[in-house]
Design a protein around this motif. Structure first.
Motif, short mmCIF file in Angstrom:
data_model
loop_
_atom_site.label_atom_id
_atom_site.label_comp_id
_atom_site.label_asym_id
_atom_site.label_seq_id
_atom_site.Cartn_x
_atom_site.Cartn_y
_atom_site.Cartn_z
N THR A 232 0.81 -1.23 0.00
CA THR A 232 0.00 0.00 0.00
C THR A 232 0.84 1.27 0.00
OG1 THR A 232 -0.12 0.00 2.43
CG2 THR A 232 -1.90 -1.13 1.23
N GLU A 233 2.12 1.13 0.35
CA GLU A 233 3.02 2.28 0.50
C GLU A 233 2.52 3.22 1.60
OE1 GLU A 233 3.57 4.05 -3.36
OE2 GLU A 233 3.92 2.13 -4.33
N LYS A 234 1.97 2.62 2.66
CA LYS A 234 1.47 3.38 3.81
C LYS A 234 2.24 3.02 5.06
CE LYS A 234 -1.67 5.60 1.56
NZ LYS A 234 -3.09 5.30 1.53
N PRO A 235 2.37 3.93 6.03
CA PRO A 235 3.08 3.63 7.27
C PRO A 235 2.42 2.48 8.02
CG PRO A 235 2.60 5.98 7.09
CD PRO A 235 1.83 5.31 6.00
N GLU A 236 3.23 1.71 8.73
CA GLU A 236 2.68 0.57 9.45
C GLU A 236 1.65 0.99 10.49
OE1 GLU A 236 5.33 -2.34 10.99
OE2 GLU A 236 6.27 -2.76 9.04
N GLU A 237 1.80 2.16 11.09
CA GLU A 237 0.82 2.60 12.08
C GLU A 237 -0.55 2.82 11.44
OE1 GLU A 237 1.09 6.91 13.31
OE2 GLU A 237 3.04 6.74 12.33
N ALA A 238 -0.57 3.31 10.20
CA ALA A 238 -1.83 3.50 9.50
C ALA A 238 -2.43 2.17 9.08
CB ALA A 238 -1.63 4.39 8.27
N VAL A 239 -1.56 1.24 8.69
CA VAL A 239 -2.03 -0.11 8.33
C VAL A 239 -2.67 -0.78 9.53
CG1 VAL A 239 -1.27 -2.42 7.66
CG2 VAL A 239 -0.40 -0.42 6.44
N ARG A 240 -2.04 -0.67 10.68
CA ARG A 240 -2.59 -1.29 11.89
C ARG A 240 -3.93 -0.66 12.27
NH1 ARG A 240 0.74 -4.73 14.60
NH2 ARG A 240 2.91 -4.82 13.85
N ALA A 241 -4.03 0.66 12.13
CA ALA A 241 -5.29 1.33 12.42
C ALA A 241 -6.39 0.84 11.48
CB ALA A 241 -5.13 2.84 12.30
N ALA A 242 -6.05 0.68 10.21
CA ALA A 242 -7.03 0.19 9.24
C ALA A 242 -7.43 -1.24 9.55
CB ALA A 242 -6.46 0.28 7.83
N MET A 243 -6.46 -2.07 9.90
CA MET A 243 -6.78 -3.46 10.22
C MET A 243 -7.68 -3.58 11.43
SD MET A 243 -3.23 -5.47 9.30
CE MET A 243 -4.01 -7.09 9.45
N ASP A 244 -7.53 -2.66 12.40
CA ASP A 244 -8.45 -2.64 13.53
C ASP A 244 -9.89 -2.48 13.05
OD1 ASP A 244 -6.43 -2.93 15.40
OD2 ASP A 244 -6.28 -0.78 15.84
N VAL A 245 -10.08 -1.57 12.12
CA VAL A 245 -11.42 -1.32 11.59
C VAL A 245 -11.92 -2.51 10.79
CG1 VAL A 245 -12.76 0.13 10.02
CG2 VAL A 245 -11.06 1.17 11.52
N LEU A 246 -11.09 -3.02 9.90
CA LEU A 246 -11.51 -4.07 8.99
C LEU A 246 -11.81 -5.38 9.70
CD1 LEU A 246 -8.94 -3.33 6.13
CD2 LEU A 246 -11.34 -2.65 6.22
#
Length: 346
Positions: A267-281
């Motif tokens: 995704t070329e996104k920071p891991e902190e943003a990925v983790r936040a998204a995964m929380d939602v998903l």
């Protein structure tokens, strides 16, 4: 505010492993008579977190386990002409919608990899209600008129009795959605949870006008499908590919630390943003852990698309005309059978 009111250990036995190393390559030759090529379409460049199932399956060796050599091809929007053409020609698996089938595409959905909407509709500080969207610049990224972002903006306008003529539509590449909102070029856009996180971190006055899954809880988001010609020709390949991706989805629920770096790279996104998204998903069961199909949700979505004019009433597809769920059922069996993870069981 919240983002929706805010493992699986890959067991590749030596006799099944199809790895790249010399020993794995030897095992591959024993287990796989051939590595079957498969093109897999993704609707966003680079993908959002929700779209990364095939990337995770590839990096975890799950496609190789099923003797598949995947080629992941990213398109500029799920409604792009290039993606639709590739689907119709039987060259690729990708998101197949009721709109496509209702408008004449000879194709079926074969697995509902992300059946629920992951996005929120995010707006500039001065937009407090849907009525405030009148005259504002709204995103039509990834397909322009008729594309997903345009349809979500249209839904927001409709809440205030407004029409698409009451807003200014900005066509752009999908990668421009977040920058457009941050720089003030856009006043409203549908954003995935990782971009909601980044937007609020960089510009706290931006806010969520509507969580789309709460506004349209029965709206079907993303379903892998293929042309009927491809299903007839390559059915066993499709079953195996869906099994690999079901295993990948389950890994995203159960092996977060292992898959986060894979998703961040894709995704070329920071891991902190990925983790936040995964929380939602994962909290909201966006990723399917089984077939991903629900007849009632599919029928609601098709009827909704008739009502808003995206499908002619006389060609609205029935569930059977839209879905070949036998492929998904066989894939679930190959992935170890029905599962329930953290309360998610679709």
């Amino acid at each position: 505010m919240s983002f929706w009111k805010i493992g699986l250990k890959v067991a590749l036995a030596s006799g099944l492993a199809c790895g790249a190393a010399a020993g794995a390559a030897h095992a591959q030759g024993a287990a796989c008579k051939e590595m079957r090529p498969l093109k897999i379409g993704v609707a966003v460049v680079p993908p959002n977190v929700v779209h990364t199932t095939p990337y995770v399956a590839k990096e975890l060796g799950l496609f190789e386990k099923h003797c598949i050599a995947p080629e992941i091809i990213a398109f500029e929007g799920g409604a792009s002409a290039a993606l639709s053409a590739a689907l119709q020609q039987g060259e690729i698996i990708a998101n197949v919608t009721d709109i496509m089938v209702g408008n004449g595409m000879k194709a079926h959905q074969v697995w509902g990899f992300a059946p629920k909407l992951p996005q929120s509709y995010m707006v500039s500080a001065e937009v407090k209600t849907p009525a405030d969207l009148k005259g504002k610049r709204l995103s039509a990224a990834g397909g322009g008129v008729g594309g997903f972002n345009w349809r979500m903006g249209r839904a927001m306008l409709a809440d205030a009795g407004l029409t698409v003529d009451d807003a200014v539509w900005v066509s752009q590449g999908l990668a421009g959605r977040l920058p457009g909102l941050l720089t003030g070029q856009l006043d409203g856009v549908s954003l995935h949870p990782e971009d909601v996180y980044l937007a609020q971190k960089q510009k706290p006055e931006l806010h969520v006008l509507s969580v789309l899954a709460e506004k349209m809880p029965d709206y079907v988001f993303n379903m892998y499908g293929a042309a009927d010609s491809m299903i007839a020709r390559d059915r066993p390949l499709l079953v195996d590919a869906m099994a690999a991706m079901i295993e990948a989805n389950r890994a995203m629920y159960q092996q977060r630390d292992k898959v986060v770096p894979i998703i961040a790279k894709a995704t070329e996104k920071p891991e902190e943003a990925v983790r936040a998204a995964m929380d939602v998903l994962t909290k909201n069961c966006v990723w399917a852990v089984n077939t991903g199909f629900d007849r009632a949700r599919m029928e609601w979505t098709a009827e909704n698309n008739v009502e808003i004019g995206d499908i002619p009433k006389e060609t609205k597809p029935s569930y059977e005309q839209l879905v070949d769920d036998s492929i998904a059922r066989e894939a679930v069996a190959k992935a170890g059978g029905e599962a329930e993870i953290n309360g998610c069981k679709i």
